[in-house]
Design a protein around this motif. Structure first.
Motif, mmCIF file in Angstrom:
data_model
loop_
_atom_site.group_PDB
_atom_site.id
_atom_site.type_symbol
_atom_site.label_atom_id
_atom_site.label_comp_id
_atom_site.label_asym_id
_atom_site.label_seq_id
_atom_site.Cartn_x
_atom_site.Cartn_y
_atom_site.Cartn_z
ATOM 1 N N ASP A 61 3.401 -7.117 -4.664
ATOM 2 C CA ASP A 61 4.149 -8.004 -5.553
ATOM 3 C C ASP A 61 5.440 -8.507 -4.927
ATOM 4 O O ASP A 61 5.994 -9.520 -5.373
ATOM 5 C CB ASP A 61 4.441 -7.315 -6.886
ATOM 6 N N ASP A 68 0.525 -2.174 -3.191
ATOM 7 C CA ASP A 68 1.448 -3.057 -3.897
ATOM 8 C C ASP A 68 1.844 -4.222 -2.997
ATOM 9 O O ASP A 68 2.329 -4.015 -1.874
ATOM 10 C CB ASP A 68 2.701 -2.291 -4.306
ATOM 11 N N TYR A 101 5.217 -5.430 2.380
ATOM 12 C CA TYR A 101 4.219 -4.350 2.450
ATOM 13 C C TYR A 101 3.974 -3.923 3.889
ATOM 14 O O TYR A 101 3.966 -2.725 4.206
ATOM 15 C CB TYR A 101 2.901 -4.801 1.817
ATOM 16 N N VAL A 154 -3.508 2.411 -4.593
ATOM 17 C CA VAL A 154 -3.297 0.967 -4.702
ATOM 18 C C VAL A 154 -2.407 0.498 -3.559
ATOM 19 O O VAL A 154 -1.664 1.275 -2.947
ATOM 20 C CB VAL A 154 -2.662 0.565 -6.055
ATOM 21 N N TYR A 212 -1.170 -6.214 -7.067
ATOM 22 C CA TYR A 212 -1.637 -5.099 -6.249
ATOM 23 C C TYR A 212 -3.155 -5.111 -6.098
ATOM 24 O O TYR A 212 -3.880 -5.702 -6.909
ATOM 25 C CB TYR A 212 -1.173 -3.755 -6.807
#
Length: 373
Positions: free
Chosen positions: A142, A140, A148, A138, A290
């Protein structure tokens, strides 16, 4: 447990609302896996319009819905996860604290066996029957896209520099480079499906879109839109034409990646990677927590991921001859496939053979087309 089994069209609006509410609040109860759009009522209902035997078991406590278990069944009592083969997340959607007995549930559903290959985490009654577990990477987002991207630069500096440099080069070499996160033109969806079919054939894999029900399901989901669920077609354009695209499913907090492909003529720019970074940026702006890249060993997934979820495959069975026969047929095939996929010394030569077969098949198709004009 008070368990009723319904056809998709028999599900009431109140039940659908309760199902959606379980998903919407799952992250608040430390059950984030239940928020996956493949577990949504919309996905089950769409499969039900394209495939026979789709059913939904509704478990009630004190007259109120406590859990929803979608499945597909045959007349012989063989059950499968809804959309088995294309669904990337499977299981029972339930309220916090709900527990169940897997075999009692199967008995109420008239099933001798229930087969799954992408079981969501934290489903202990089903996990006990798993024959294997696998990572599902995944991304992420958030904490925002810039966070990121900063972490990606720190973890994989060479990969990040190279991908961003290719994106800049694409902009220098081609006019009007733009990204559309939620493209609504069905012709672009058809373009993506053609690219993906060609990729399947080129690599010696089975063409999923050659199966009518998968093609119809994709179109159904493309036109599905609500606050809690939507089919999302994301497209990277250059020079006024699409060069990379992805079709996936969105819930309130999860964008499930599904069908990515690109125009091979633009491969030097790594348009698929550029597309995924743009998707992450736009999804973060939309409040998505995500991107679920899905089970499967791919180099691009390893490069982009921040962590991994775990999904399982296996069979829940009752003591029944149908269950024994089904497992006896399916288990050797799965075991062989997983052995090949997990061992590079077996996977690499097998992959080369498939690609060689794909090239031969593609050349044959070109020859046939040229002689029939």
């Amino acid at each position: 447990m008070d368990i009723g089994v319904y056809r998709p069209g028999e599900l009431t609006s109140a039940d659908r609302s309760a199902w959606t509410a379980f998903q919407s609040k799952a992250h608040l109860h430390d059950m984030p896996g239940l928020a996956n759009p493949f577990l949504s009522p919309e996905f089950t209902l769409a499969v039900g319009r394209c495939r026979r035997g789709v059913r939904i078991a509704v478990v009630r406590e004190d007259g109120e819905p406590a859990a929803f278990f979608p499945f597909q069944t045959t007349a012989a009592g063989v059950g499968r996860a809804v959309g088995l083969g294309v669904s990337d997340c499977q299981g029972l959607v339930h309220r916090p604290g709900f527990t169940w007995d897997a075999r009692e549930l199967l008995r109420a559903c008239g099933l001798a066996v229930w087969e799954f290959d992408h079981l969501a985490a934290d489903q202990p009654p089903f996990e006990a029957a798993a024959s294997g577990t696998f990572p599902s990477p995944v991304i992420d987002i958030d904490r925002g896209y810039e966070t990121y991207l900063g972490e990606l630069r720190a973890r994989a500096p060479k990969f990040t520099r190279s991908t961003l440099a290719k994106e800049r080069r694409l902009g220098r070499d081609h006019a009007d480079v733009r990204y559309v996160h939620d493209e609504r033109d069905p012709e672009v969806l058809h373009t993506l499906m053609r690219w993906k079919s060609a990729q399947y054939r080129r690599t010696g894999r089975s063409d999923r879109f050659a199966q009518d029900w998968i093609s119809r399901l994709t179109h159904q989901l493309f036109h599905s839109r609500s606050e809690s669920f939507a089919g999302v077609l994301s497209v990277l354009y250059a020079g006024g034409r699409p060069i990379a695209a992805h079709f996936g499913l969105r819930s309130e907090r999860v964008l499930a990646c599904w069908f990515p492909a690109y125009d091979p003529a633009f491969s030097k720019y790594s348009p698929g990677l550029v597309l995924h970074l743009r998707m992450a940026e736009a999804a973060a702006a939309d409040g998505i927590a995500y991107l679920d890249l899905g089970r499967g060993q791919k180099e691009y997934k390893d490069s982009l991921k921040t962590r991994e979820l775990t999904v399982s495959e296996g069979w829940v069975t009752r003591r029944h001859p149908v269950a024994l026969g089904h497992r006896a047929r399916r288990a050797p095939v799965r075991a062989l496939r997983n052995t090949v996929l997990s061992r590079p010394e077996l996977f690499e030569p097998a992959d080369k053979i498939l690609k060689r077969m794909g090239k031969t098949r593609s050349r044959g198709e070109v020859t046939v087309k040229s002689t029939t004009r």
